[in-house]
Enzyme design. Structure first.
Site, short mmCIF file in Angstrom:
data_model
loop_
_atom_site.label_atom_id
_atom_site.label_comp_id
_atom_site.label_asym_id
_atom_site.label_seq_id
_atom_site.Cartn_x
_atom_site.Cartn_y
_atom_site.Cartn_z
N SER A 115 0.83 -1.21 0.00
CA SER A 115 0.00 0.00 0.00
C SER A 115 0.86 1.25 0.00
CB SER A 115 -0.86 0.00 1.27
OG SER A 115 -1.49 1.24 1.45
N TYR A 140 -1.43 0.28 10.33
CA TYR A 140 -1.74 -0.36 9.05
C TYR A 140 -0.55 -0.26 8.09
CZ TYR A 140 -3.41 -1.02 4.35
OH TYR A 140 -3.51 -1.42 3.04
N LYS A 144 2.11 -3.26 6.60
CA LYS A 144 2.33 -3.50 5.17
C LYS A 144 3.82 -3.43 4.83
CE LYS A 144 -1.42 -4.78 3.65
NZ LYS A 144 -1.53 -6.03 2.89
#
Ligand code: WQD
Length: 324
Positions: A115, A140, A144
């Site tokens: 991402s 988050y 990733k």
């Protein structure tokens, strides 16, 4: 045979259909926590978590898997702040299990869903290249990035060919039944505001951008799915290439106001926004440099913002009824 984790999700289901159209055989592994089985048609589905070793072993063996596309993950930024350890468990610990079982099974082809969240809040508004410093600002994005690192080390040590695709802002729908069911991102939030006959919210209009609103690189989910097919092709034909990191975007930025204008044009409704205060943690501008994806994969996006908004709106209406 390619195993697609998270294949019943919004992006995953588009990837499954694109792979099948390319002539590849696919099996999906999905725990259906957010995925929807009916999106898969006749595609075989193993209903299990990526952290379930026994299920992975059986799927690898039964379906003669020789490559894995790993899309299953948790992706809500706000939730990742509230439940960081859950995100590390789901996105990192489960990935460790998957990679370990792949080494045991001798599977050496891997495509990983990363991402633009790995970049955090870049200081400058220049195009973001894959060598731009990665400084995630939420759990988050951190998970990733950790997943990319785990992939890099594993691919190097075991002679794999892997690809980490850093998605920018994914939008649109290939077919109505594949629409994003979540209402978390800008375009679905605008649609919901229109349904409720309230003005869509614009989070800040005093950023140092073209019109003061935040600029993002919106990429059509159908183009993103094609990038996965190209990534599979690459790892199939370049054994032991290690982990290659690629931005997947269009290279073109759109401001929030431009998105709202595009929604007005696509829907015939008035999507004039109401300015509200900035949302914490929003970078002014995030636009991908896409040269590396073009050079390595020969892939570029072909759909524009209007295509994304129009396809998303058609899918939205078919799921939520007419608003007019
Ligand atoms: C887009 C723009 C908002 C809602 C997030 C994650 C990222 C990735 C994709 C991955 C921003 C503005 C939004 C609204 C607004 N996730 N906005 N009014 O924040 O760029 O990226 O989704 O899996 O990691 O951070 O996407 O769609 O939330 O916002 O003005 O009601 O729209 O400020 O500039 P974002 P978004």
């Amino acid at each position: 045979m390619w195993l697609v984790t998270g294949g019943a999700g919004y992006i995953g289901a588009h990837v499954v259909r694109a792979l099948q159209r390319s002539g590849r055989e696919v099996v999906v592994l999905d725990d259906l926590s957010t995925g929807i089985a009916s999106k898969l048609g006749d595609t075989p589905l193993v209903r299990a978590s990526v952290g379930d070793r026994e299920a992975l072993r059986a799927a690898f063996r039964d379906y003669k898997v020789d490559g894995v596309l790993h899309l299953a993950a948790k992706k809500a930024v706000g939730e990742s702040v509230e439940r960081p350890l859950y995100y590390w468990q789901e996105n990192v610990c489960n990935l460790q299990v998957l990679l370990e079982e792949m080494t045991q099974a001798g599977i050496a082809r891997f495509v990983y869903s990363s991402s633009a969240a790995v970049y955090g809040q870049p200081d400058s508004t220049d195009l973001i290249t894959e060598t731009t410093l990665c400084q995630p600002i939420n759990p988050y994005g951190a998970t990733k990035l950790a997943g990319e690192w785990m992939t890099t080390a594993t691919a190097a040590q075991y002679g794999w060919s892997a690809m980490s695709l850093r998605y920018f802002n994914v939008a649109g729908a290939g077919e109505a039944d594949l629409a994003d069911p979540g209402v978390f991102n800008l375009i679905p939030l605008v649609f919901r505001a229109l349904d409720n006959q309230v003005p869509p919210q614009v989070y800040g209009d005093d950023y140092p951008t073209v019109d003061g609103t935040c600029v993002r690189d919106y990429v059509h989910v159908v183009d993103l799915a094609d990038a996965h097919v190209a990534a599979c092709e690459y790892v199939e034909t370049h054994p032991a290439a290690g982990n290659t990191v690629l931005n997947i975007g269009t290279g073109r930025g759109s401001s929030v106001l431009e998105v709202l204008d595009t929604v007005s044009a696509a829907t015939g409704l008035d999507a004039t926004g109401a300015r509200v205060q900035r949302r914490a943690g929003d970078p002014a501008q995030l636009v991908a440099a896409v040269d590396r994806a073009r050079e390595v994969l020969g892939w570029t996006s072909s759909n524009d913002l209007s295509d994304m908004v129009t396809s998303a709106w058609q899918a939205w209406k078919s799921h939520n009824g007419e608003t007019e």
